[in-house]
Design a protein around this motif. Structure first.
Motif, short mmCIF file in Angstrom:
data_model
loop_
_atom_site.label_atom_id
_atom_site.label_comp_id
_atom_site.label_asym_id
_atom_site.label_seq_id
_atom_site.Cartn_x
_atom_site.Cartn_y
_atom_site.Cartn_z
N ALA A 64 11.92 0.98 -11.84
CA ALA A 64 11.51 0.45 -13.15
C ALA A 64 12.12 1.26 -14.29
O ALA A 64 12.51 0.70 -15.32
N HIS A 65 12.18 2.58 -14.10
CA HIS A 65 12.81 3.42 -15.13
C HIS A 65 14.28 3.05 -15.28
O HIS A 65 14.80 2.87 -16.40
N VAL A 66 14.97 2.91 -14.14
CA VAL A 66 16.41 2.63 -14.19
C VAL A 66 16.66 1.27 -14.87
O VAL A 66 17.57 1.14 -15.68
N ARG A 67 15.85 0.28 -14.54
CA ARG A 67 16.03 -1.05 -15.16
C ARG A 67 15.82 -0.97 -16.67
O ARG A 67 16.53 -1.63 -17.44
N ARG A 68 14.85 -0.17 -17.09
CA ARG A 68 14.61 -0.02 -18.54
C ARG A 68 15.80 0.64 -19.20
O ARG A 68 16.24 0.22 -20.28
#
Length: 324
Positions: A64-68
């Motif tokens: 989720a961090h990477v997608r953000r």
């Protein structure tokens, strides 16, 4: 250094120490080029900064961090290709960390860069196309000038692919990939998927063809090719690309011209004049009209530029108010 580097790191090794150990690994073990290591260094610094801003360490990063972060880079204007390269560097780090037992999953594994927008074909303006087609190189060999002028006229006047052009023969035959019916004013070509089609040949192209055929006789041997070199052999696509680029520079155009650019110019100018997308599809030999629809985007760009250049209120346009 290899995986053994990590074993000598303390259990509470900082993110900076992990990144440095990984860079040692790709530099020494994988023997990546210096420039590649430099790019990895910048990309991993970006990852470390993003994790720090989120209040986490590299080992706590989730998908989720990477997608953000990908969404943020995309919003900031970074290209899809640029994001894909960054993700590749991040993914490699976590693969390595997984092999060292530092993480149980790769948070970058299933994250993909945004799809790259399909670039618009590059097309010349009408004036530039006419300038190129009308150019005559006075100091050139008369035969070369006649041939190159004819090539330019057919590429722009008929929208031919380079393969279709080089496949043209002087006369029709059962073995010919293509030929031009001068009395009928038609070019018969073999396109993609071995599909034959016929396209009109305009007066300017027919006149250029007659000039070239008169000059061709001095070079001809047994090769039936329409376009030949001074030794009588069929021209290759690469030879035509080189000659067309040279001609565009001598004609004073601001950009080097390649054969497919003239095909794009043919299509966009025809669509601007006629508005008949289906006819353009048939002339280009596209199996799907969806392939041809890219030229409607070119056409809109033409309209938008004309509006911005001519309308008194163009410079003060505002987006429509959607609040009401």
């Amino acid at each position: 250094m290899s995986g053994g580097v990590v074993s000598r790191l303390p259990a509470d090794a900082t993110d900076a120490a992990l990144v440095e150990a990984y860079l040692d690994h790709v530099r020494v073990d994988k023997r990546l080029a210096t420039r590649t290591v430099e790019l990895y260094t910048g990309d991993l610094r970006r990852l470390s900064d993003a994790a720090q801003s989120a209040g986490i360490g590299l080992r706590q990063v989730q998908s989720a961090h990477v997608r953000r972060w990908v969404a943020q880079m995309h919003s900031a204007g970074r290209s899809a290709r640029g994001i894909a390269l960054i993700l590749s560097g991040w993914r490699g780090l976590y693969v390595w960390m997984g092999r060292q037992g530092l993480v149980t999953q790769n948070p970058v594994q299933d994250v993909r860069a945004p799809k790259a927008g399909k670039p618009l074909p590059k097309a010349l303006g009408v004036d530039e196309s006419v300038q190129l087609a009308s150019h005559v190189e006075e100091g050139d060999d008369p035969g070369l000038e006649a041939r190159d002028g004819c090539i330019t006229e057919l590429l722009y006047g008929c929208g031919l692919r380079i393969g279709e052009l080089v496949g043209l023969d002087v006369i029709a035959s059962t073995t010919a990939r293509g030929w031009i019916d001068i009395p009928g004013g038609e070019a018969h070509v073999l396109g993609k998927g071995s599909k034959r089609r016929s396209v009109p040949v305009g007066r300017a192209a027919l006149a250029a063809l007659e000039r070239w055929l008169a000059a061709r006789a001095a070079w001809a041997n047994e090769d039936p090719a329409l376009f030949i070199g001074q030794r009588g052999q069929r021209l290759t696509p690469q030879h035509i690309r080189v000659r067309l680029k040279r001609r565009s520079m001598l004609a004073g155009l601001s950009t080097p011209v390649h054969p497919h650019m003239l095909r794009h110019s043919f299509a966009s100018h025809l669509l601007q004049s006629s508005g008949d997308l289906r006819a353009v599809q048939e002339l280009l030999g596209h199996a799907s009209i969806g392939t041809t629809q890219v030229y409607t985007r070119l056409d809109f760009q033409h309209l938008a530029k004309a509006y911005d250049a001519a309308h008194p209120r163009a410079k003060t346009r505002k987006p429509p108010d959607k609040t009401g």
